[in-house]
Design an enzyme around this catalytic site. Sequence first.
Site, mmCIF file in Angstrom:
data_model
loop_
_atom_site.group_PDB
_atom_site.id
_atom_site.type_symbol
_atom_site.label_atom_id
_atom_site.label_comp_id
_atom_site.label_asym_id
_atom_site.label_seq_id
_atom_site.Cartn_x
_atom_site.Cartn_y
_atom_site.Cartn_z
ATOM 1 N N SER A 1 0.803 -1.225 0.000
ATOM 2 C CA SER A 1 0.000 0.000 0.000
ATOM 3 C C SER A 1 0.834 1.272 0.000
ATOM 4 O O SER A 1 0.316 2.354 -0.217
ATOM 5 C CB SER A 1 -0.953 0.003 1.188
ATOM 6 O OG SER A 1 -0.224 -0.100 2.383
ATOM 7 N N ASP B 1 -1.420 8.436 8.705
ATOM 8 C CA ASP B 1 -2.359 7.652 9.515
ATOM 9 C C ASP B 1 -1.576 6.716 10.424
ATOM 10 O O ASP B 1 -0.390 6.922 10.638
ATOM 11 C CB ASP B 1 -3.384 6.923 8.623
ATOM 12 C CG ASP B 1 -2.744 5.868 7.720
ATOM 13 O OD1 ASP B 1 -1.554 5.536 7.917
ATOM 14 O OD2 ASP B 1 -3.447 5.363 6.823
ATOM 15 N N HIS C 1 0.910 4.794 7.626
ATOM 16 C CA HIS C 1 1.455 5.348 6.386
ATOM 17 C C HIS C 1 2.036 6.750 6.566
ATOM 18 O O HIS C 1 1.461 7.574 7.280
ATOM 19 C CB HIS C 1 0.369 5.416 5.310
ATOM 20 C CG HIS C 1 -0.185 4.082 4.948
ATOM 21 N ND1 HIS C 1 -1.356 3.599 5.480
ATOM 22 C CD2 HIS C 1 0.281 3.120 4.123
ATOM 23 C CE1 HIS C 1 -1.594 2.391 4.983
ATOM 24 N NE2 HIS C 1 -0.614 2.073 4.165
#
Length: 346
Positions: free
Chosen positions: A41, A311, A314
């Site tokens: 991701s 977050d 990340h």
Amino acid sequence: MASTKTKLLNSCVLIIAILLILQFNMSRAQKVPAMYVFGDSLVDVGNNNYLETFFRANFRFNGIDFPGGKPTGRFNNGKNAADFIAENVGLPTPPPYLSDSNKNNVFLQGNGTIYLSKQVGYFYEVQQRLIKKMGESAAKEHLTNSLFAIVIGSNDLFNYFSSKSKIHLTKSPQEYIDLMISTLSNQLMQIQGLGGCKYLIVGIGPLGCTPSQRLRNSSENCYDEANNLATIYNKALQSMLLKLKSNLKEHFNYSYFNIYDFLIDLIQNPTAYGFLEVKSACCGIGRLYAEGPCIPISTYCPNRSDHIFWDEVHPTEATTKILVNTLFNNTKQYVTSMNLVNLLAL
Ligand SMILES: *[C@@H]1O[C@H](CO)[C@@H](O)[C@H](O)[C@H]1NC(C)=O
Ligand SMILES: *[C@@H]1O[C@H](CO)[C@@H](O)[C@H](O)[C@H]1NC(C)=O
Ligand SMILES: *[C@@H]1O[C@H](CO)[C@@H](O)[C@H](O)[C@H]1NC(C)=O
Ligand SMILES: *[C@@H]1O[C@H](CO)[C@@H](O)[C@H](O)[C@H]1NC(C)=O
Ligand SMILES: *[C@@H]1O[C@H](CO)[C@@H](O)[C@H](O)[C@H]1NC(C)=O
């Protein structure tokens, strides 16, 4: 504790979640015609929107600083590493690989759990398609000159710590890492067997310093065990790469990015890089904004440029930009074996 929320994808052990292809502009990138990204991701530009996974980012406040201010599926407030890499080589942002706009190229389908062996199978399909389209010798040259970027492993280490996972009961950290490394080594050899010669390999960052893992430390400092695991992994990764190089010789060239040391430096000297907040996420819920994910009911910080983390796991766009610049600026300290510019110029 928020530990169970740290999974980046609905992942299984040793998956490569995303395969992404950037076609380079030949004149700008010299001999490098394309880059194939095997990643998670951190480099996803929205493929997760098309996968059956619970872990998505196609909602606010993700994308709040992206052109247009809309969520795109990137786990970030703005652009991510794939965007900045594309920018650095003079390319437009690539579309999500699984989107309709890129249907001709779709080869990664199905659900969010794409096993390693399957992924190499997908790449084999790409290689076959290239041969059909370009002819054998042109396809061979294309792949020889293409860059293969590998940005994986964090999910597997997060999983090791996840309270949902029982893997730590049956495997010691070293056994688990050995399994990860031998799987990755096999995978690299298979990609190499299909024609890939140039690799950018990104190590694993200090996962223990992500907001979610800091919650495991009563003083909200970095969680040692996660950082130790990342350190052991990176060491094993580097010796595996040396071994591959000595076996494959001129058919295998690589740049290794020591993202761990770079991020530690960033976290220890934030103001030198323009950051003020190293511990807390910008967007999330609860303590350090890391007890819950960044979703529309979360709170977010007014200035995303002064936070290292967007977050619970990340980095922000600001951090990502600095990471990619460091990679391209060939800071010797952090990029080893060969710097990226020399690798691209081979
Ligand atoms: C995901 O897809 C693979 C291959 O298509 C299949 O074997 C597996 O059962 C699927 N998993 C789920 C949870 O649907
Ligand atoms: C918490 O952080 C402190 C300071 O870095 C460290 O000494 C301690 O071992 C950490 N605790 C855990 C559980 O990681
Ligand atoms: C790898 O690098 C060596 C020099 O270190 C060079 O001779 C060789 O051609 C390179 N291989 C590829 C495929 O670029
Ligand atoms: C946001 O943070 C950046 C980096 O620290 C700083 O340069 C900028 O002035 C800040 N913006 C505002 C509006 O405070
Ligand atoms: C690093 O590279 C980027 C673009 O590749 C450039 O904009 C930036 O000024 C460079 N920084 C340093 C310190 O050289």
